[in-house]
Design a protein around this motif. Sequence first.
Motif, PDB file in Angstrom:
ATOM      1  N   ALA A 196      10.479 116.642 126.942  1.00 46.88           N
ATOM      2  CA  ALA A 196       9.945 117.933 126.515  1.00 46.88           C
ATOM      3  C   ALA A 196      10.137 119.002 127.586  1.00 46.88           C
ATOM      4  O   ALA A 196      10.432 120.152 127.289  1.00 46.88           O
ATOM      5  CB  ALA A 196       8.460 117.782 126.168  1.00 46.88           C
ATOM      6  N   ALA A 197      10.002 118.603 128.846  1.00 46.09           N
ATOM      7  CA  ALA A 197      10.079 119.600 129.915  1.00 46.09           C
ATOM      8  C   ALA A 197      11.490 120.156 130.078  1.00 46.09           C
ATOM      9  O   ALA A 197      11.662 121.273 130.582  1.00 46.09           O
ATOM     10  CB  ALA A 197       9.594 118.984 131.231  1.00 46.09           C
ATOM     11  N   ASP A 198      12.492 119.395 129.647  1.00 48.21           N
ATOM     12  CA  ASP A 198      13.863 119.895 129.759  1.00 48.21           C
ATOM     13  C   ASP A 198      14.035 121.191 128.981  1.00 48.21           C
ATOM     14  O   ASP A 198      14.797 122.081 129.374  1.00 48.21           O
ATOM     15  CB  ASP A 198      14.852 118.847 129.219  1.00 48.21           C
ATOM     16  CG  ASP A 198      15.002 117.662 130.165  1.00 48.21           C
ATOM     17  OD1 ASP A 198      14.259 117.631 131.175  1.00 48.21           O
ATOM     18  OD2 ASP A 198      15.820 116.774 129.886  1.00 48.21           O
ATOM     19  N   ALA A 199      13.335 121.303 127.844  1.00 46.41           N
ATOM     20  CA  ALA A 199      13.464 122.495 127.017  1.00 46.41           C
ATOM     21  C   ALA A 199      12.859 123.715 127.700  1.00 46.41           C
ATOM     22  O   ALA A 199      13.206 124.852 127.379  1.00 46.41           O
ATOM     23  CB  ALA A 199      12.782 122.260 125.664  1.00 46.41           C
ATOM     24  N   ILE A 200      11.966 123.486 128.622  1.00 48.28           N
ATOM     25  CA  ILE A 200      11.310 124.604 129.318  1.00 48.28           C
ATOM     26  C   ILE A 200      12.041 124.937 130.607  1.00 48.28           C
ATOM     27  O   ILE A 200      12.366 126.083 130.888  1.00 48.28           O
ATOM     28  CB  ILE A 200       9.850 124.236 129.661  1.00 48.28           C
ATOM     29  CG1 ILE A 200       9.109 123.696 128.440  1.00 48.28           C
ATOM     30  CG2 ILE A 200       9.146 125.438 130.298  1.00 48.28           C
ATOM     31  CD1 ILE A 200       8.685 124.706 127.435  1.00 48.28           C
ATOM     32  N   TRP A 201      12.275 123.922 131.417  1.00 47.06           N
ATOM     33  CA  TRP A 201      12.767 124.162 132.783  1.00 47.06           C
ATOM     34  C   TRP A 201      14.241 123.809 132.941  1.00 47.06           C
ATOM     35  O   TRP A 201      14.831 124.094 133.983  1.00 47.06           O
ATOM     36  CB  TRP A 201      11.954 123.338 133.786  1.00 47.06           C
ATOM     37  CG  TRP A 201      10.481 123.451 133.604  1.00 47.06           C
ATOM     38  CD1 TRP A 201       9.642 122.504 133.120  1.00 47.06           C
ATOM     39  CD2 TRP A 201       9.655 124.593 133.878  1.00 47.06           C
ATOM     40  NE1 TRP A 201       8.352 122.974 133.078  1.00 47.06           N
ATOM     41  CE2 TRP A 201       8.328 124.261 133.543  1.00 47.06           C
ATOM     42  CE3 TRP A 201       9.928 125.881 134.378  1.00 47.06           C
ATOM     43  CZ2 TRP A 201       7.266 125.165 133.679  1.00 47.06           C
ATOM     44  CZ3 TRP A 201       8.858 126.761 134.532  1.00 47.06           C
ATOM     45  CH2 TRP A 201       7.548 126.403 134.170  1.00 47.06           C
ATOM     46  N   GLY A 202      14.814 123.149 131.960  1.00 45.35           N
ATOM     47  CA  GLY A 202      16.209 122.733 132.069  1.00 45.35           C
ATOM     48  C   GLY A 202      16.331 121.313 132.596  1.00 45.35           C
ATOM     49  O   GLY A 202      15.558 120.889 133.451  1.00 45.35           O
TER      50      GLY A 202
ATOM     51  N   MET B 283      14.802 119.237 136.118  1.00 46.31           N
ATOM     52  CA  MET B 283      13.840 118.140 135.979  1.00 46.31           C
ATOM     53  C   MET B 283      14.313 116.830 136.601  1.00 46.31           C
ATOM     54  O   MET B 283      13.516 115.947 136.903  1.00 46.31           O
ATOM     55  CB  MET B 283      13.521 117.893 134.496  1.00 46.31           C
ATOM     56  CG  MET B 283      12.630 118.929 133.848  1.00 46.31           C
ATOM     57  SD  MET B 283      11.002 119.056 134.638  1.00 46.31           S
ATOM     58  CE  MET B 283      10.306 117.438 134.295  1.00 46.31           C
TER      59      MET B 283
END
Lengths: 411, 616
Positions: free
Chosen positions: A180-186, A190
């Motif tokens: 999920a964090a990839d969609a926010i921070w790339g 991550m």
Amino acid sequence: MRLIVAMFLAGTATPAFAQDHSGHAMPAPQAPAQTECEKEAARHRAMGHPVPEGACAPTAQPGEIASADPHQGHSGMDHSQMNHSQMEGMDHSTMDHSGMDHSQMPAMDDSTMENMDHEAMGHEGMQWSGQPPMNHQSMDHGMMDHGTMDHGTMDHGAMDMTPIPQGPPPAAAGSGPPRAADAIWGADAMRASRDALRAENGGMNVFWFQGDRAEYRAREGGDGYLWDVQGYYGGDLDKFWFKSEGEGTFGEKPESAEIQGLWSHAIGPWWDLQAGVRQDLTGPERTHAVLGVQGLAPYMFEVDAAAFLSTKGDLTARVEAELDQRITQRLILQPRAEVNLSAQDIPELGVGAGLDSVELGLRLRYEFVREFAPYVGIEQEWKVGQSADYAHLAGEDPSVTNYVVGVRFWF
Amino acid sequence: MSILPLIDDVAINRRKFLTASAGAASLLALGQTAPAWARGADLHGGGPIRPGFDEVSGRDIALTIGEGPRVVQGRRGHAIAVNGSVPGPLIRLKEGQPVRLAVTNTLHEDSSIHWHGLLLPFQYDGVPGVSFPGIKPGETFVYDIPALRQSGTYWWHSHSGLQEQAGHYGPIVVEPAGTVPVQADRDYVLLLSDFTPLHPHTIMDKLKKGEGYFNYQQNTWTDDYPLSGEDRRMWARMRMMATDILDVTGSTYTYLANGRGPEEGLEFLFNPGERVRLRVINGSAMTFFNVRIPGVKFWVVGADGQNVRPVEVEEFQIGTAETYDIVVEPTGEARTIVAESMDRSGMAVATLASRPGARAAVPPLRDPPLLTMADMGMNHGSGGMDHGGGEIGGMDHSAMGHDMPSQGASADPMAGMDMSGMDMRDTSLLPPSVEVGPGIDMVSMNPVDRMGDPGLGLDNVPHKVLTYKDLVALEPNDDLRRPTRQMEIHLTGNMERYMWSFDGKKFTAVSDDPIRFAYNERVRVKLVNDTMMAHPIHLHGHFFELVNGAPADRQPQKHTVIVQPGGSATFDLTADEQGDWAFHCHLLYHMHSGMFQIVTVAQPPSAPDVKRVGED
């Protein structure tokens, strides 16, 4: 007590309280629910507590539900608030529970009851007619067979007794790794932290070095010395393990010295299988293949047992066991036993077939810190059988008593 | 004692409150009035770390992670501190208002702050590798948190490495938007933690190498534990220790109250007749505390930040990362607040004082407890009941009001027990989801619901101790759906190797295989403890409801639940916070050993794609 009740009333923001028959121990008035409820709700809204509109709707009016369509909207029902004694169509007082002879019921299968929530059935509120309070403590539930009880004749009405199904997550839960964090921070940003997280939470390696015995040995003839060290580097299950042992008499060449390099793999909670190589550093040139187990046996015995097959084809074995007996938190008595075995005579090493030698020791150590513990002790060695004969031939005493002083340490 | 209504619609006396907290602040800050972040310079220069904390609030809050030497009662250690103090500042927030927290990392390693218990978008939850990349040395990261959806007592801490042990933690108080339901004249934070002069990695290393390294209360030839020779042989045969209560103990820890050791005299001032609210936060790395105020009954009014119906108790056990709000009306000149470590190897101490310097007696440490057969997962030894060792699942006889005697630690905890032939590791009892291997040294034979337990060592104290079954939510829960799915998660471990995991799989084995929930899915989760240690299990980003026998709409909401040794605990979860969330044992070195997982909550089916940072 009056004030407690007042407090509960004040602290209750919905009508559920007024309908909560599970609290029978409380002397709180139970009726009339509707008007009390609305008053309460209004008061709490005034206090700023969020009380949803319609909160006083009869979500838990068992009597009404039973008289209306008993199968409507039960998914949200809270059974803990059901009062069976007041349910129409379900009169426990007419059910003859006294006729249930639990003691005659064979072989209760508890596993079938896994999801039964007796608590939510509100048995406290049931009127047990003509029956004294059951003493479950004296009951033998092991003999109960609930499976033969016919619950079907009981009209639980709207009660949902079906267990919540166990199962995998639904398709809507998605699949694949957590990203999920990839969609926010790339994904690039991550990656490093994700690798670090994995390494930090369970992926660490440890280096350990222990001098189990490092001692001066006073004995008849000439005083001597002994070292017995080991250590490892690795993770929880797989480690590189090394061991070294040696002994000798001061002023002479070492009698024996060896070093082992082993791969160690966990084969159980307490046991490691170890395989590798042993190099003898004294006597005739010999290298051995090693296969052994090391671990903690029942009753807390530290055990190290290994078989050695030498480049000359000799098969030998060694079993060591130690037991820590705490006298106080820091004073520890450690009995120790070692047995050496051989499959064949090895005259150049003074080893006879069968039982070669036995060592029994007793060491008393004081742990100034866990890592550093000086000790005193006594150790008796016997060469046995053919090995004893070899010793006699060499002019040695097959029985030697060592008075030892040394230090046990690790880091 | 006089019982006054604790819950009242009279708003808190704001002026009085401010006076009280200002008094506390000046007391805590040892006369330093300027907030730490305003002094700035000495933080980065590695100056000495102060005990206690300042307060920060407002729309924008600046926090600086630094380091420096720290001395507690003459013991020196290295501290990682935020805004120059341990604990770091009290962050006071307001329900319904957004907040921006700019966190600057001046360390030479990555750092982070996790807002423990706050509901927020997952990318601001502060777990490196799960919610965000972490904060690099020299960087400032801005947590842009939208309007807060809650009020209550929470805390924050580092989620990087083992920094939390070194002092990187502090309290959060979120003021409610409406009236304060708990009426009190004074409102104090009591943050409990543990200080060690050892580097946290040294502790991890010792735990891995030497079983019982920190335990100087082991059974010996000369102890006076109520253990028979037979008991002792039984424990030895199992290769376990009845004294294995906490992994890290007072042998290295000095237990802290708001950063102060027991001899450093933390005071909470009160005037006789006043009602004092204490927000007790367990911000320790590895310590369960038994909290009591000898001679005083008090009310538990909040758990994990959520209001509960007041429960009158004389003691409660607080697991790592839990919070309890209590209300007490102290009498006399002074009262001692005792927070004894669960293994009773030390205590944190504070004083409720009616004037500065007033003190009450500090009771001695009580005798250390022993693990019992219930902690081994054999819970039906009392009475004549014989379940034949079968799986009883969710059946809880004690909750049926059958008047069962409390089990466990009687004079002889093992009385009447025949262990012969019992398999302490019958892996056939485990569901297929559990991976059997060397990482599991025990399987609970009969993991009954132990949410009615007061906690290790508190079965037989002569006063009322809080249990989870006493907790009833004050406000009704909003999701009353019956769960559509039940799942079971086993807490597994190996004391000897110091391995800890969920379902026999360390995080290293499942880092790409999270626990998944559909959006808004309602799931009943049963945690089964196959170890002899109590584990405080924390789910990030959510509150779950303990299935503790309270009415369905009043099941208490928590973010951390203790699962007692050999037993189980069950909660209902509405998975309505989209994203990836950490799920772990909050004992720091258990987490660090692998007792960590990621929970993934899928996006709502119709949700638009989440915007990337920097996009409009």
